[in-house]
Design a protein around this motif. Structure first.
Motif, PDB file in Angstrom:
ATOM      1  N   ASP A   1      42.264  12.573  45.689  1.00 37.46           N
ATOM      2  CA  ASP A   1      43.569  11.922  45.613  1.00 37.46           C
ATOM      3  C   ASP A   1      43.800  11.138  44.314  1.00 37.46           C
TER       4      ASP A   1
ATOM      5  N   ALA B   1      55.338  11.755  57.421  1.00 39.67           N
ATOM      6  CA  ALA B   1      55.315  12.782  56.372  1.00 39.67           C
ATOM      7  C   ALA B   1      53.916  13.349  56.174  1.00 39.67           C
ATOM      8  N   THR B   2      53.901  14.415  55.416  1.00 36.52           N
ATOM      9  CA  THR B   2      52.659  15.034  54.965  1.00 36.52           C
ATOM     10  C   THR B   2      52.719  15.104  53.453  1.00 36.52           C
ATOM     11  N   ARG B   3      51.596  14.808  52.797  1.00 37.22           N
ATOM     12  CA  ARG B   3      51.560  14.917  51.340  1.00 37.22           C
ATOM     13  C   ARG B   3      50.230  15.517  50.920  1.00 37.22           C
ATOM     14  N   VAL B   4      50.222  16.069  49.714  1.00 42.38           N
ATOM     15  CA  VAL B   4      49.022  16.684  49.148  1.00 42.38           C
ATOM     16  C   VAL B   4      48.584  15.856  47.955  1.00 42.38           C
ATOM     17  N   GLY B   5      47.287  15.624  47.864  1.00 41.24           N
ATOM     18  CA  GLY B   5      46.711  14.932  46.715  1.00 41.24           C
ATOM     19  C   GLY B   5      45.590  15.778  46.137  1.00 41.24           C
TER      20      GLY B   5
ATOM     21  N   ARG C   1      41.624  19.691  46.806  1.00 37.46           N
ATOM     22  CA  ARG C   1      42.954  19.477  47.381  1.00 37.46           C
ATOM     23  C   ARG C   1      42.784  18.900  48.779  1.00 37.46           C
TER      24      ARG C   1
ATOM     25  N   ALA D   1      49.170  13.662  42.545  1.00 35.48           N
ATOM     26  CA  ALA D   1      49.916  14.669  43.296  1.00 35.48           C
ATOM     27  C   ALA D   1      50.234  15.870  42.406  1.00 35.48           C
TER      28      ALA D   1
ATOM     29  N   THR E   1      45.087  17.272  52.140  1.00 38.57           N
ATOM     30  CA  THR E   1      46.391  17.074  52.753  1.00 38.57           C
ATOM     31  C   THR E   1      46.301  15.850  53.656  1.00 38.57           C
ATOM     32  N   TYR E   2      47.256  14.952  53.465  1.00 38.90           N
ATOM     33  CA  TYR E   2      47.289  13.695  54.218  1.00 38.90           C
ATOM     34  C   TYR E   2      48.498  13.710  55.140  1.00 38.90           C
ATOM     35  N   HIS E   3      48.264  13.351  56.398  1.00 36.67           N
ATOM     36  CA  HIS E   3      49.323  13.359  57.405  1.00 36.67           C
ATOM     37  C   HIS E   3      49.485  11.943  57.959  1.00 36.67           C
TER      38      HIS E   3
END
Length: 78
Positions: free
Chosen positions: A42, A17-21, A9, A45, A11-13
């Motif tokens: 990644d 926004a922030t998203r998880v891949g 996992r 999602a 987390t991209y910032h």
């Protein structure tokens, strides 16, 4: 060498926004230490998709040399 596949996992910032891949990694466990042998981050999602991919790789004892091909095939089906 014995290894297994796990879900990774990340987390991209960015400014907005922030998203998880989620991705997949091949790991070796030896003498109470875990070493990442190969990792492909990644891929999705959707953690459920990656959990299924990891389960298939482990069940079929995928050789690590084929991991990139499997990841490419996975992305092409999405």
């Amino acid at each position: 060498m014995t290894y297994k596949y796990i879900v990774v996992r990340n987390t991209y910032h960015n400014k907005a926004a922030t998203r998880v891949g989620f991705g997949i990694a091949a790991v070796e466990e030896y003498d109470m230490e875990t070493t990442v042998l190969e990792s492909i981050p990644d891929l999705s999602a959707n953690i459920k998709d990656i959990e299924r991919l990891v389960e298939l790789c482990n069940r079929n004892q995928l050789d690590i040399v084929h991991l990139k091909d499997v990841a490419t095939d996975f992305l092409e089906t999405k």
